[in-house]
Design an enzyme around this catalytic site. Structure first.
Site, short mmCIF file in Angstrom:
data_model
loop_
_atom_site.label_atom_id
_atom_site.label_comp_id
_atom_site.label_asym_id
_atom_site.label_seq_id
_atom_site.Cartn_x
_atom_site.Cartn_y
_atom_site.Cartn_z
N GLU A 25 0.92 -1.03 0.20
CA GLU A 25 -0.02 -0.10 0.07
C GLU A 25 0.91 1.32 -0.24
OE1 GLU A 25 -3.98 -1.32 2.13
OE2 GLU A 25 -2.32 -1.76 3.42
N GLU B 172 -4.21 -9.49 3.86
CA GLU B 172 -4.89 -9.41 5.10
C GLU B 172 -6.31 -10.38 5.02
OE1 GLU B 172 -2.63 -5.58 4.30
OE2 GLU B 172 -3.80 -7.02 2.97
#
Length: 711
Positions: free
Chosen positions: A144, A165
């Site tokens: 990210e 995740e």
């Protein structure tokens, strides 16, 4: 090249105990072609690659402070661009998960989400172009951070790029669910965010990530940073043009892609997990929302999931795999282990050949296979050589190593070559008399301290060793198929196995890079005993009259694949053998299915045809399924509850019998040997969380707060 000073990090509002702080070191680099100065941020926690770079609150605060300082310099015209890269071999692997259990309030979780967004957005919003030079492993928040830059390069040597995740029970919450679909399109983003994590947490290598569109350029590792800096200079001067395919924003196409991914999540999780659906909702909204709206939605979703039992179970599983696996419970003092300089393998079939390939790569010692005739031996050695050639063709093995490994593997129809072996493992037919005969023959040619290992999946180690002059040298060494992929190795001492033999087995297992778990010498040990109870009960429910598709559907989100699909993978004969072994040992609890017996007698490979990519019941198998006169038809929830009930009962019995050292070893074994989900924590946290454990056994397997939110 001039150095600049990074300002002190702002004091974080939340601290993660003993956080290993990732520092943001800034230095200026003069770009080629008169492009100006590049401020290069190197994120580094000061430790080597065995302790990857992560972001806790202090780390995020320091990064944010460094970026804020660069904003001032950019506005003053001192720098033309900013780039971020990592320490050797590591870019960044995301949030510091060790601090998550310290979060006890949703507001704390929300603050963590917002802090990450703020720091990464600060990089994205700098008034000069920004670059991410992805030099090593990048996961979660590391990906990210890279997505927050204007441009990205990646090294072809990067071993792992992922947003894992959902595998743990959360969502990419620092921009991934909005940034990625708006960069590469919704279909590619969903595969990366949802499909890969639900497919045993599949990672991409550098070239695959580049092909996906995550990076704009790819360079070789040797001069990656230099070439990335030169490339950045070219972008700034206009010598390099970055072309990206346009993102399809058609609402119908976007919705259809999300719907397809949702159906996949249904199959993989049975709607038993929250995180995939939260991620799907965020990606679905990313088509039409602003970045700030997307980030705000990620904040809320991440805060909710951080404060869920699902994530706490995932973190418990992560802790097992990362820490407990490295310190096996019940292993003797490693100083007792003997050195292994040569390995013998009895058998040259597929399992034996897979073992030979693993041993020669990991131990790098001579490996000798034997079998009953020259053709079998040649086929086994040929398999190993062919697999080594294939790895070399992919660049996974150097030419020098290929030559060396090939020279270390040999075969013979005689066991005389084992005379100087320190470790011999048998991989012959799963029949006690055959294995006892093999060990009796080995004892005539080997030294007294040579370890005899058996790859049995269910038979007694004690009985196998009973007639030997040196029964103390025999140990169970049970691999899971495919050997190269499955991490688990069950190590089983017999009644007379001595500590030196057991220590050697654990040392060899560690050198093979396997997760070693000690199991007691009881039928089928840990994984196959629990799977035997699970599959036996599923078969009983089928034979009583519940349709096979209902039974299989009940296990979505519990097991990596439905039970009758799994039978096709392991082989009906092997599944039946394991089941019948357990029935003989525990006839009151285990079940031998007449349907499975007929399937084996008919020599069918399984219940399903998988050629279309999805399981389709074959007419031949359908004809063999039991048809009771008075069928008992259960629904999906009833099937699931009944099987969870027997799993709770069997797990408790196994702990009472000390088959496994603790519930943690049961969970670690089921995760690494059978692919049970992280977000369930394996099996015992699920049994605790659903209340089945207390209802069936009278108490929980784990104290509250170990794999759940604190009570």
């Amino acid at each position: 090249m001039t150095a600049t000073t990074t300002p002190a990090a702002a004091t974080p509002s939340l601290q993660f105990g003993e956080e290993v702080v990732t520092h943001a070191h800034v230095r200026d680099v003069t770009l080629p072609g008169g492009a100006g100065a590049l401020a290069l941020i190197t994120i580094d926690n000061g430790l080597d690659h065995t302790r990857p770079t992560t972001f806790g609150p202090q780390s995020i605060a320091e990064l944010h402070a460094a970026v804020d300082a660069l904003r001032t310099r950019a506005e003053d015209g001192q720098i033309a661009a900013v780039a971020v890269t990592g320490k050797p071999f590591i870019f960044a692997v995301g949030a510091d998960l060790t601090g998550i259990p310290l979060l006890t309030e949703r507001d704390q979780a929300l603050a963590v989400a917002r802090a990450g967004h703020a720091a990464f957005a600060a990089l994205a919003d700098l008034p000069v172009p920004t670059f991410a030079f992805v030099n090593g492993a990048a996961m979660g928040g590391g990906v990210e951070l890279a997505l927050s830059a204007t441009y990205r390069t990646i090294s072809s040597g990067v071993p792992a790029v992922a947003l894992p995740e959902v595998f743990l029970g959360i969502v990419p919450g620092w921009g991934g669910c909005w940034l990625l679909p708006n960069l590469v399109g919704v279909e590619k983003a969903l595969k990366f965010i949802v499909d890969n994590p639900l497919s045993q947490n599949r990672m991409l290598r550098g070239p695959e990530a580049f092909s996906l569109g995550i990076a704009d350029a790819i360079f070789e590792p040797a001069d990656f940073l230099e070439r990335s800096i030169a490339w950045a200079g070219g972008v700034l001067t206009g010598a390099v043009t970055v072309d990206r395919p346009p993102v399809d924003r058609d609402e119908a196409s976007w919705t259809a892609a999300v719907s397809t991914a949702r159906r996949l999540a249904d199959v993989k999780t049975g709607r038993q997990a929250k995180s995939p659906y939260a991620a799907l909702d965020l990606v679905a909204a990313a088509r039409a929302t602003t970045r700030d709206e997307g980030f705000a939605a990620e904040d809320e979703a991440l805060a909710d999931l951080i404060m869920s039992d699902e994530l706490r179970a995932g973190l418990y599983a992560f802790e097992l795999v990362q820490k407990r696996a490295k310190r096996p419970a019940g292993a003797p003092d490693k100083a007792l282990a003997r050195t292994v300089t040569k390995v013998g393998i009895v058998g040259a079939g597929l399992m034996a050949s897979q073992l030979a390939l693993l041993f020669v790569q990991r131990l790098q010692v001579p490996v000798v296979l034997t079998d009953i005739d020259d053709d079998r031996v040649a086929k086994g050695v040929g398999y190993v050589h062919a697999e080594l050639d294939r790895l070399a063709a992919k660049g996974r093995v150097s030419r020098d190593r290929l030559t060396r490994y090939r020279s270390l593997v040999s075969g013979s129809t005689s066991k005389a070559g084992f005379a100087d072996a320190d470790f011999v493992i048998e991989a012959v037919f799963e029949e006690m008399s055959v294995k006892k005969q093999v060990f009796a023959e080995l004892e005539q040619v080997t030294g007294a301290e040579c370890v005899f290992a058996t790859n049995t999946s269910s038979l007694s180690i004690t009985e196998m060793a009973a007639d030997l002059q040196h029964p103390e040298r025999v140990v169970g060494f049970h691999f899971f198929n495919p050997v190269a992929v499955m991490p688990l190795l069950e190590i089983i001492p017999g009644a007379q196995t001595d500590d030196a033999t057991l220590a050697t087995a654990f040392a060899v297992g560690k050198d093979l890079k396997k997760t070693c778990i000690r199991a007691a010498d009881r039928p089928s040990f840990i994984v196959n005993r629990l799977l035997g109870r699970f599959m036996g009960e599923a078969a009983r429910i089928l034979d009583e009259g519940t349709p096979i598709e209902v039974v299989d559907r009940a296990f979505a989100g519990l097991t990596p694949m439905p039970p009758f699909v799994l039978i096709g993978l392991v082989g009906p004969a092997i599944a039946l053998h394991n089941g019948e072994t357990l029935v003989r040992a525990f006839p009151d609890r285990f079940y031998a299915s007449p349907t499975l017996q007929r399937l084996v007698a008919a020599k069918l490979p399984g219940f399903y045809d998988l050629s279309s990519g999805r399981p389709v019941l074959t007419p031949e198998a359908a004809e063999l399924i039991e048809r009771p006169a008075d069928p008992v038809v259960l629904d999906v929830d009833q099937v699931r509850e009944r099987v969870l009930t027997v799993l709770a009962d069997e797990a408790r019995r196994m702990l009472d019998e000390e088959v496994a050292q603790s519930p943690m070893d049961i969970d670690l074994a089921m995760i690494t040997g059978a692919g049970f989900q992280f977000w369930n924590g394996g099996i015992t946290p699920l049994l605790d969380r659903t209340g089945v454990a207390e209802r069936v056994t009278g108490h929980r397997f784990l104290p509250a707060g170990v794999s759940t939110l604190p009570s």
